[in-house]
Design a protein around this motif. Structure first.
Motif, PDB file in Angstrom:
ATOM      1  N   UNK A  90       0.831  -1.206   0.000  1.00 56.61           N
ATOM      2  CA  UNK A  90       0.000   0.000   0.000  1.00 56.61           C
ATOM      3  C   UNK A  90       0.865   1.255   0.000  1.00 56.61           C
ATOM      4  N   UNK A  91       1.903   1.234   0.816  1.00 52.49           N
ATOM      5  CA  UNK A  91       2.809   2.381   0.868  1.00 52.49           C
ATOM      6  C   UNK A  91       3.532   2.554  -0.463  1.00 52.49           C
ATOM      7  N   UNK A  92       4.013   1.456  -1.026  1.00 53.35           N
ATOM      8  CA  UNK A  92       4.704   1.530  -2.317  1.00 53.35           C
ATOM      9  C   UNK A  92       3.762   2.035  -3.408  1.00 53.35           C
ATOM     10  N   UNK A  93       2.525   1.556  -3.413  1.00 61.48           N
ATOM     11  CA  UNK A  93       1.567   2.014  -4.428  1.00 61.48           C
ATOM     12  C   UNK A  93       1.299   3.507  -4.291  1.00 61.48           C
ATOM     13  N   UNK A  94       1.142   3.983  -3.050  1.00 57.89           N
ATOM     14  CA  UNK A  94       0.901   5.411  -2.833  1.00 57.89           C
ATOM     15  C   UNK A  94       2.067   6.245  -3.360  1.00 57.89           C
ATOM     16  N   UNK A  98       2.423   8.829  -6.879  1.00 60.12           N
ATOM     17  CA  UNK A  98       2.802  10.236  -6.861  1.00 60.12           C
ATOM     18  C   UNK A  98       2.757  10.895  -5.500  1.00 60.12           C
ATOM     19  N   UNK A  99       2.387  10.155  -4.455  1.00 63.58           N
ATOM     20  CA  UNK A  99       2.386  10.736  -3.109  1.00 63.58           C
ATOM     21  C   UNK A  99       3.820  11.029  -2.686  1.00 63.58           C
ATOM     22  N   UNK A 100       3.968  12.032  -1.858  1.00 66.03           N
ATOM     23  CA  UNK A 100       5.284  12.417  -1.358  1.00 66.03           C
ATOM     24  C   UNK A 100       5.608  11.768  -0.019  1.00 66.03           C
TER      25      UNK A 100
END
Length: 132
Positions: A90-94, A98-100
């Motif tokens: 989930x973190x990798x997908x975020x 494009x999440x910072x």
């Protein structure tokens, strides 16, 4: 803070959104809060925000879709994903979307504020460098 930094909070849990908005306001941030994905995307596109705090699991459209839509439109506002989804995928997908930054619920409020301040600093520097 010497001036109010304007943040967009996109969070569908009403009590959590109110608590975050109240806390960030007490820290000197100006906070606009919306409770669904469609409103979040619209506000992020139309508003001038220093950063966006974005939940992933939202009504209408999820945080991944909002983040991707902003980046496709070349809107580079710093985005912090704040979510109950806490797996490494989930973190990798975020981040790949494009999440910072990414913060899992439950979270430390002190860490949330520190991460937002860091994102705002980096976003301000990026704006200076690209527009100078």
């Amino acid at each position: 803070m010497l001036f109010a930094v304007r943040l967009l909070l996109v969070e569908d849990e009403e009590r959590l959104a109110a608590a975050i908005a109240d806390g960030l306001t007490a820290e000197g941030f100006a906070v606009d809060a919306v409770r669904n994905g469609a409103d979040g995307l619209w506000r992020a596109v139309e508003g001038q925000y220093s950063a966006v705090v974005l939940d992933i699991l939202l009504p209408d459209m999820n945080g991944y879709e909002i983040c991707a839509a902003l980046r496709e439109r070349k809107i580079w506002v710093p985005i912090l994903m704040l979510t109950a989804k806490d797996g490494e995928y989930d973190e990798a997908r975020a981040l790949d979307t494009g999440a910072d930054d990414f913060l899992s619920k439950p979270f430390s409020y002190v860490v949330l504020v520190a991460r937002l301040r860091a994102l705002v600093r980096r976003g301000s520097l990026r704006a200076l460098l690209c527009c100078a």
